[in-house]
Design an enzyme around this catalytic site. Sequence first.
Site, PDB file in Angstrom:
ATOM      1  N   GLU A   1       0.834  -1.214   0.000  1.00  0.00           N
ATOM      2  CA  GLU A   1       0.000   0.000   0.000  1.00  0.00           C
ATOM      3  C   GLU A   1       0.863   1.256   0.000  1.00  0.00           C
ATOM      4  OE1 GLU A   1      -1.386   1.931   3.411  1.00  0.00           O
ATOM      5  OE2 GLU A   1      -1.196   0.148   4.672  1.00  0.00           O
TER       6      GLU A   1
ATOM      7  N   LYS B   1      -3.262  -2.003  15.867  1.00  0.00           N
ATOM      8  CA  LYS B   1      -2.653  -1.016  16.745  1.00  0.00           C
ATOM      9  C   LYS B   1      -3.633  -0.609  17.840  1.00  0.00           C
ATOM     10  CE  LYS B   1       0.249   1.675  14.646  1.00  0.00           C
ATOM     11  NZ  LYS B   1       0.687   2.691  13.697  1.00  0.00           N
TER      12      LYS B   1
HETATM   13  N1  PSU Z   1      -2.813   1.597  10.898  1.00  0.00           N
HETATM   14  C1  PSU Z   1      -1.478   1.594  11.073  1.00  0.00           C
HETATM   15  N2  PSU Z   1      -0.704   2.138  10.101  1.00  0.00           N
HETATM   16  C2  PSU Z   1      -1.219   2.689   8.968  1.00  0.00           C
HETATM   17  C3  PSU Z   1      -2.632   2.669   8.794  1.00  0.00           C
HETATM   18  C4  PSU Z   1      -3.382   2.115   9.775  1.00  0.00           C
HETATM   19  O1  PSU Z   1      -1.000   1.098  12.077  1.00  0.00           O
HETATM   20  O2  PSU Z   1      -0.476   3.193   8.114  1.00  0.00           O
HETATM   21  C5  PSU Z   1      -3.234   3.223   7.533  1.00  0.00           C
HETATM   22  C6  PSU Z   1      -3.562   2.102   6.533  1.00  0.00           C
HETATM   23  O3  PSU Z   1      -3.380   2.586   5.223  1.00  0.00           O
HETATM   24  C7  PSU Z   1      -5.030   1.846   6.802  1.00  0.00           C
HETATM   25  C8  PSU Z   1      -5.514   3.240   7.081  1.00  0.00           C
HETATM   26  O4  PSU Z   1      -5.720   1.267   5.725  1.00  0.00           O
HETATM   27  O5  PSU Z   1      -4.489   3.841   7.841  1.00  0.00           O
HETATM   28  C9  PSU Z   1      -6.835   3.241   7.841  1.00  0.00           C
HETATM   29  O6  PSU Z   1      -7.334   4.538   7.921  1.00  0.00           O
HETATM   30  P1  PSU Z   1      -8.785   4.764   8.576  1.00  0.00           P
HETATM   31  O7  PSU Z   1      -8.587   4.424  10.033  1.00  0.00           O
HETATM   32  O8  PSU Z   1      -9.091   6.207   8.357  1.00  0.00           O
HETATM   33  O9  PSU Z   1      -9.711   3.839   7.912  1.00  0.00           O
END
Ligand code: PSU
Length: 302
Positions: free
Chosen positions: A22, A156
């Site tokens: 990604e 996380k």
């Molecule tokens: N969690 C992490 N590192 C990240 C992300 C999430 O520990 O880099 C990034 C990923 O790209 C994930 C996105 O798909 O954040 C999720 O964002 P949201 O919580 O806004 O859906």
Amino acid sequence: MIKISKAVQEALDNGKPIVALESTIISHGMPYPENVQTARNVENIIKELGAVPATICIMDGFLKVGLTDDELELLGKAEGVIKTSRRDIPIVLAKKAYGATTVSATMIIAELAGIKVFVTGGIGGVHRGSEDTMDISADLDELSRTSVAVVCAGIKSILDLGLTLEYLETKGVPVLSYGTKELPAFYTRTSGFEVDYKVDTPNEFAVIMKNKWDLGMNGGIVIANPIPLKYSMPLEVINEAIDEALSELDQKGIKGKESTPFLLSKITDITKGNSLASNIQLIYNNARLGAKIAVEYQKLPK
Ligand code: PSU
Ligand code: MN
């Protein structure tokens, strides 16, 4: 609308193993230049293990699968890159903007390109306090419908791990841990939560993927890979940083798609870069497992 790099196209044509990567992690998960250096190292780890890396993003009105070194540098340096989840894809394409794809968008584009294994750091999930905010990452619904296996270091603790596991269970998404029954929590190997199954070999992951998809059961699989012990962080240190970041998020009233990038960069600041070092190492570790799974998947009889 899709542009596949020469290396990835050649791998697709010849049935070679491929690993999708990604780009939100590059644009919104880490500072420059560590982001580009890490992305390059991840690609090299995957190549050394006999698979072809395919970093995914949106550029110049195309879904890009596989980036050149220059494109990686361009993306890592660019300002105002749009964090692109499922719903953003058609708009970012139309505007010919730079889009860094999250887990949800990367899964969609990987599936369009015919790639089955995807390596990342951490997936999105159900946020703490979601009973008020309804903040649930689009990654989770994507996992319920798009057939790509996602290798991550667990979930996380900026998120509510228990609710995230419940949501994935409701949506029928298998959550598997490598070599343990415990769900890892990104910076730490333990979380206090269990997954349903421990899987011990890359081959077993590959067989599970194939079984699911051969049965026509669409949707992803979460493959949680614990951070190597020597790079894991002390629980108190990381929990304190997360609590501080969450309270600042609340004070500043940050919401929606800005929440996760804010929390990620805040945690890096609070731990004075210590968490960044762990973050980088766990991605390398995931790249190794993802490449091995892709190799095993490709070896299975068609
Ligand atoms: N969690 C992490 N590192 C990240 C992300 C999430 O520990 O880099 C990034 C990923 O790209 C994930 C996105 O798909 O954040 C999720 O964002 P949201 O919580 O806004 O859906
Ligand atoms: Mn959200």
